[in-house]
Design a protein around this motif. Structure first.
Motif, PDB file in Angstrom:
ATOM      1  N   THR A  60     -20.143  -1.796  19.408  1.00 29.47           N
ATOM      2  CA  THR A  60     -20.760  -2.308  18.199  1.00 29.47           C
ATOM      3  C   THR A  60     -20.374  -1.349  17.083  1.00 29.47           C
ATOM      4  OG1 THR A  60     -22.780  -3.164  17.179  1.00 29.47           O
ATOM      5  CG2 THR A  60     -22.990  -1.153  18.487  1.00 29.47           C
ATOM      6  N   SER A  61     -20.819  -1.627  15.857  1.00 28.86           N
ATOM      7  CA  SER A  61     -20.429  -0.791  14.722  1.00 28.86           C
ATOM      8  C   SER A  61     -21.558  -0.680  13.718  1.00 28.86           C
ATOM      9  CB  SER A  61     -19.187  -1.367  14.010  1.00 28.86           C
ATOM     10  OG  SER A  61     -18.007  -1.180  14.740  1.00 28.86           O
ATOM     11  N   ALA A  62     -21.429   0.296  12.826  1.00 26.87           N
ATOM     12  CA  ALA A  62     -22.333   0.458  11.699  1.00 26.87           C
ATOM     13  C   ALA A  62     -21.513   0.918  10.504  1.00 26.87           C
ATOM     14  CB  ALA A  62     -23.429   1.473  12.010  1.00 26.87           C
ATOM     15  N   GLY A  63     -21.995   0.586   9.314  1.00 26.87           N
ATOM     16  CA  GLY A  63     -21.306   1.000   8.104  1.00 26.87           C
ATOM     17  C   GLY A  63     -20.847  -0.178   7.276  1.00 26.87           C
ATOM     18  N   PRO A  88     -24.819  -3.357  10.498  1.00 25.63           N
ATOM     19  CA  PRO A  88     -25.931  -2.498  10.063  1.00 25.63           C
ATOM     20  C   PRO A  88     -25.425  -1.384   9.158  1.00 25.63           C
ATOM     21  CG  PRO A  88     -26.070  -2.936  12.420  1.00 25.63           C
ATOM     22  CD  PRO A  88     -24.747  -3.474  11.967  1.00 25.63           C
ATOM     23  N   ALA A  89     -26.239  -1.029   8.170  1.00 22.91           N
ATOM     24  CA  ALA A  89     -25.859   0.053   7.266  1.00 22.91           C
ATOM     25  C   ALA A  89     -25.678   1.355   8.034  1.00 22.91           C
ATOM     26  CB  ALA A  89     -26.919   0.218   6.187  1.00 22.91           C
ATOM     27  N   MET A  90     -24.819   2.212   7.508  1.00 23.70           N
ATOM     28  CA  MET A  90     -24.618   3.521   8.134  1.00 23.70           C
ATOM     29  C   MET A  90     -25.920   4.322   8.078  1.00 23.70           C
ATOM     30  SD  MET A  90     -22.315   5.660   9.495  1.00 23.70           S
ATOM     31  CE  MET A  90     -20.694   5.153   8.874  1.00 23.70           C
ATOM     32  N   PRO A  91     -26.493   4.681   9.211  1.00 20.38           N
ATOM     33  CA  PRO A  91     -27.723   5.487   9.186  1.00 20.38           C
ATOM     34  C   PRO A  91     -27.483   6.836   8.513  1.00 20.38           C
ATOM     35  CG  PRO A  91     -27.372   4.515  11.357  1.00 20.38           C
ATOM     36  CD  PRO A  91     -26.109   4.299  10.580  1.00 20.38           C
ATOM     37  N   ASP A 113     -17.124   5.416   6.266  1.00 21.71           N
ATOM     38  CA  ASP A 113     -17.653   4.086   5.946  1.00 21.71           C
ATOM     39  C   ASP A 113     -17.715   3.199   7.185  1.00 21.71           C
ATOM     40  OD1 ASP A 113     -14.955   3.606   6.334  1.00 21.71           O
ATOM     41  OD2 ASP A 113     -14.591   2.747   4.353  1.00 21.71           O
ATOM     42  N   ALA A 114     -17.349   3.745   8.342  1.00 19.17           N
ATOM     43  CA  ALA A 114     -17.407   2.987   9.598  1.00 19.17           C
ATOM     44  C   ALA A 114     -17.755   3.924  10.745  1.00 19.17           C
ATOM     45  CB  ALA A 114     -16.073   2.298   9.882  1.00 19.17           C
ATOM     46  N   CYS A 115     -18.615   3.439  11.629  1.00 24.36           N
ATOM     47  CA  CYS A 115     -18.922   4.157  12.873  1.00 24.36           C
ATOM     48  C   CYS A 115     -18.801   3.168  14.015  1.00 24.36           C
ATOM     49  CB  CYS A 115     -20.319   4.747  12.840  1.00 24.36           C
ATOM     50  SG  CYS A 115     -20.785   5.549  14.398  1.00 24.36           S
TER      51      CYS A 115
END
Length: 211
Positions: A60-63, A88-91, A113-115
């Motif tokens: 999965t990803s965030a950012g 989801p926004a980057m925590p 900007d990506a995880c």
């Protein structure tokens, strides 16, 4: 203490120029609920490769954007193709960890900007590859290991270069940029075990500046 864990606590090995290993730099207990919250919004899934295979690790990803793999190839997209919603926004805890680790390793000003979040079950691994879908290779990669220990492989600029193995355990952060940014790397199949927090899994957070 097992031989495996004893080996993982040996001094940091000699690494290629541009690669820095920060032992126990991350707090697994603080990151675990954040990962669970992300997965509730954008669930883990097994992506397919452009040749029709299935990835060994669930992702999965965030950012602002997330890494996607399917028949169209590898790329970053601003929306999760599984949910149709933005990733989801980057925590804040993620961004701060990545920026601080990068600065400590000699790469100040890193703002991912990506995880990409990978979940490895026992016997899952990842073949040698390099992260080449980003626009700016002057930006480093920050990789956080959580859960079961792993053997990280790092090779050279040619996929046929013989890799060296680096033992990683929960909380270790590996930063690679500069001359190490495009080195081939991978993960040997994860060995059976049970982590107190993450159970029979290894999680990996890979922070990137994709756009």
């Amino acid at each position: 203490m097992s031989d495996l864990f004893s080996a993982l606590r040996l001094p940091i090995p000699a690494l290629p120029a541009g690669m820095v290993l920060l032992r126990r730099r991350a707090d697994p207990a603080a990151l675990w609920p954040v990962i669970q919250g992300l997965a509730a919004q954008s669930p883990f899934r097994f992506m397919t490769t452009k040749r029709g295979g299935t990835m060994a690790a669930a992702m999965t990803s965030a950012g602002a954007c997330g890494w996607v793999s399917d028949a169209r190839g590898y790329r970053y997209e601003s929306r999760d193709p599984l949910t149709g919603q933005p990733w989801p926004a980057m925590p804040k805890a993620f961004a701060a960890l990545a920026a601080d680790a990068a600065a400590e390793a000699g790469f100040p000003g890193f703002a991912p900007d990506a995880c990409l979040v990978n979940r490895y079950a026992v016997r899952a691994g990842m073949g040698l590859h390099r992260d080449g879908d980003e626009r700016d290779f002057d930006q480093p990669i920050v990789s956080v290991s959580l859960g079961l220990p792993a053997s990280f492989l790092v090779g050279g600029l040619d996929k046929d270069d013989k890799p060296q193995a680096i033992g990683l355990e929960s909380g270790d952060v590996l930063v690679f940029g500069g001359p190490a940014r495009l080195l081939y790397h991978g993960i040997r199949p994860v060995k059976a075990g049970e982590d107190p927090l993450f159970g029979p899994f290894r999680y990996n957070l890979t922070f990137r500046r994709a756009r």
